[in-house]
Design an enzyme around this catalytic site. Structure first.
Site, PDB file in Angstrom:
ATOM      1  N   SER A   1       4.617  -2.452   2.825  1.00 54.17           N
ATOM      2  CA  SER A   1       4.294  -3.739   2.204  1.00 54.17           C
ATOM      3  C   SER A   1       4.844  -4.942   2.953  1.00 54.17           C
ATOM      4  O   SER A   1       4.376  -6.052   2.750  1.00 54.17           O
ATOM      5  CB  SER A   1       4.798  -3.746   0.768  1.00 54.17           C
ATOM      6  OG  SER A   1       6.201  -3.672   0.754  1.00 54.17           O
TER       7      SER A   1
ATOM      8  N   HIS B   1       0.412   0.298  -2.344  1.00 54.37           N
ATOM      9  CA  HIS B   1      -0.304  -0.838  -1.739  1.00 54.37           C
ATOM     10  C   HIS B   1      -1.653  -0.397  -1.167  1.00 54.37           C
ATOM     11  O   HIS B   1      -2.117  -0.962  -0.168  1.00 54.37           O
ATOM     12  CB  HIS B   1       0.554  -1.508  -0.668  1.00 54.37           C
ATOM     13  CG  HIS B   1       1.701  -2.276  -1.259  1.00 54.37           C
ATOM     14  ND1 HIS B   1       1.580  -3.567  -1.723  1.00 54.37           N
ATOM     15  CD2 HIS B   1       2.979  -1.915  -1.508  1.00 54.37           C
ATOM     16  CE1 HIS B   1       2.736  -3.975  -2.206  1.00 54.37           C
ATOM     17  NE2 HIS B   1       3.606  -2.988  -2.089  1.00 54.37           N
TER      18      HIS B   1
ATOM     19  N   LYS C   1      -0.239  -2.532  -9.669  1.00 55.36           N
ATOM     20  CA  LYS C   1      -0.685  -3.445  -8.606  1.00 55.36           C
ATOM     21  C   LYS C   1      -2.214  -3.587  -8.686  1.00 55.36           C
ATOM     22  O   LYS C   1      -2.702  -4.201  -9.626  1.00 55.36           O
ATOM     23  CB  LYS C   1      -0.168  -2.942  -7.258  1.00 55.36           C
ATOM     24  CG  LYS C   1       1.345  -3.195  -7.148  1.00 55.36           C
ATOM     25  CD  LYS C   1       2.012  -2.615  -5.925  1.00 55.36           C
ATOM     26  CE  LYS C   1       3.509  -2.939  -5.955  1.00 55.36           C
ATOM     27  NZ  LYS C   1       4.348  -1.923  -5.327  1.00 55.36           N
TER      28      LYS C   1
HETATM   29  C1  PLP Z   1       5.700  -1.372  -5.893  1.00 58.84           C
HETATM   30  C2  PLP Z   1       6.019  -0.078  -5.247  1.00 58.84           C
HETATM   31  C3  PLP Z   1       6.617   0.966  -5.962  1.00 58.84           C
HETATM   32  C4  PLP Z   1       7.050   0.795  -7.386  1.00 58.84           C
HETATM   33  O1  PLP Z   1       5.952   0.688  -8.233  1.00 58.84           O
HETATM   34  P1  PLP Z   1       6.196   0.440  -9.793  1.00 58.84           P
HETATM   35  O2  PLP Z   1       5.035   1.061 -10.472  1.00 58.84           O
HETATM   36  O3  PLP Z   1       6.245  -1.051  -9.965  1.00 58.84           O
HETATM   37  O4  PLP Z   1       7.489   1.071 -10.148  1.00 58.84           O
HETATM   38  C5  PLP Z   1       6.817   2.172  -5.318  1.00 58.84           C
HETATM   39  N1  PLP Z   1       6.466   2.345  -4.021  1.00 58.84           N
HETATM   40  C6  PLP Z   1       5.903   1.346  -3.295  1.00 58.84           C
HETATM   41  C7  PLP Z   1       5.532   1.574  -1.869  1.00 58.84           C
HETATM   42  C8  PLP Z   1       5.684   0.104  -3.881  1.00 58.84           C
HETATM   43  O5  PLP Z   1       5.164  -0.888  -3.175  1.00 58.84           O
END
Ligand code: PLP
Length: 401
Positions: free
Chosen positions: A186, A214, A245
């Site tokens: 990210s 992502h 997301k």
């Molecule tokens: C955002 C993210 C997480 C965590 O996701 P949540 O559902 O908000 O706990 C885990 N791994 C990656 C690569 C992320 O970008």
């Protein structure tokens, strides 16, 4: 309340964070999430820093699906899944995710952080090896820590180093080896080279796992993820991801893979066994999101068009970006104070974005990170590009014309 040094010690550490410029203030929004948001002071800002890739977080259809599930299934379960916390909507969502990702079965969690935190310990022990990319997400690092398997780390996206670690784990006589990587990183928008990773895994008899937070919903021609983008659907052993997301934006996570793996996690994964069921309205809305993006690629296509447009235009103006195709666009400013000033000036100009500096990114690699959304209109992107141009000139980042 008798140990005052505890509290003064914390205050000192917080003060140091502030004076080092590492304190993270929370931005308070007074509106729903979207391409435009309203700040607490009433100003409208164009939002360029949400993980709202498909624009579904504040979308009326998502909201209606959540409301319908709320009406049918109630507010929550007050239970873990295995006692009395599984409803038809949870089973439907698990089946829909498996179908979307091209796997056999899926298990839901309250967050992807929990999915990653609870995936390693039930499946691997001291006889096994976890081979992990150096830039993997914090939740993978924590999950690996909770497991007794031997740890091997390879330099970010470096296939030669990955092979070295595979050889080392093989020579150490490890029973099972698993290669673990974020599908997309990210901070840089780097896409993992899953075709090469799968080839190495086959060569060394290793398993593969990707974290698709992502990627799920928009990477690949039909949005299935990095495995689709890289042409390796059906060749990844374990996929974790988030519902927080692109796939709606509320919260929730999942692990997907072969049925023996998922069944083992249902029996043994601690964040699943000892934490509450995902709220049914989130499950219902996520299900509607999956149906919507399975029917039409319109949203991911618009996201990718916006991404290509923004990447081309920001370079044309004279900014340096990390090359790529992902909707995460790191605009490189290199110097931490410049990045800080830049983000602050953009805020004044009505654009919300986030600056990153050491230690979040390497020294001398300070940047602002732009994240495109399907919800952005061309007009909004043009306003943002104008603001970049103005702030860039004012701060001497791009040349006067
Ligand atoms: C955002 C993210 C997480 C965590 O996701 P949540 O559902 O908000 O706990 C885990 N791994 C990656 C690569 C992320 O970008």
């Amino acid at each position: 309340m008798s140990d005052q040094t505890f509290y003064s010690g914390l205050q000192q550490k917080l003060d140091t964070l502030r004076s080092d410029g590492l304190f993270k203030p929370e931005r308070v929004l007074a509106s729903r999430q979207g391409a435009e948001v309203v700040a607490q002071d009433g100003r409208t800002l164009i939002n360029m820093c949400a993980n709202n890739y498909l624009g579904l977080a504040g979308d009326p259809e998502t909201q209606q699906a959540a409301a319908a599930a709320l009406e049918k299934y109630g507010y929550g379960l007050s239970s873990v899944r295995f006692i009395c916390g599984t409803q038809t909507v949870h089973k439907e969502l698990e089946a829909a995710l498996s179908n979307f990702l091209g796997t056999e079965d899926t298990i839901l969690y309250a967050a992807a952080f929990d999915a990653n935190g609870g995936v390693f310990e039930p499946l691997f022990d001291e006889n096994d090896a976890i081979i992990s990319d150096a830039l993997n997400h914090a939740s993978i690092i924590d999950g690996v820590r909770l497991c007794k398997a031997a740890r091997y780390r390879y330099a970010n996206n470096d296939m030669a180093d990955l092979e070295k670690q595979l050889i080392a784990a093989t020579e150490a006589g490890k029973r099972h080896k698993i290669i673990v990587t974020d599908g997309v990183f990210s901070m840089d928008g780097t896409i993992a080279q899953l075709d090469k990773i799968v080839a190495l895994a086959e060569q060394y008899g290793a398993l593969t796992m990707i974290d698709e937070c992502h990627a799920s919903g928009f990477m690949g021609a039909t949005g299935r993820g990095t495995h689709e983008h890289c042409g390796v659907i059906g060749k990844i052993d374990i996929i974790t991801g988030t519902l927080g997301k692109a796939l709606g934006g509320a919260m929730g996570g999942f692990t997907s893979g072969k049925k023996e793996v998922i069944e083992t996690l249902r029996q043994k994964s601690r964040p699943y066994l000892f934490s509450n069921t995902l709220a049914p309205m989130i499950a219902g809305a996520s299900l509607a999101v999956l149906e919507r993006i399975s029917k039409s690629t319109e949203l991911r296509d618009r996201l990718m068009e916006n991404t290509a447009y923004f990447r081309a235009e920001i370079e044309r103006i004279g900014f340096t970006i990390k090359p790529g195709t992902h909707p995460v666009v790191p605009v490189m400013l290199f110097d931490a104070p410049v990045a800080q000033k830049f983000a602050a000036r953009m805020f004044e100009l009505g654009v919300l974005l986030s600056g990153f500096f050491y230690p979040v990114v390497p020294m001398g690699q300070a940047r602002v990170r732009v994240q495109l959304s399907a919800a952005h209109t061309r007009e909004q992107l043009d306003i943002v590009l104008k603001a970049f141009e103005q702030a860039g000139r004012e701060l001497g980042i791009i040349k006067q014309q």
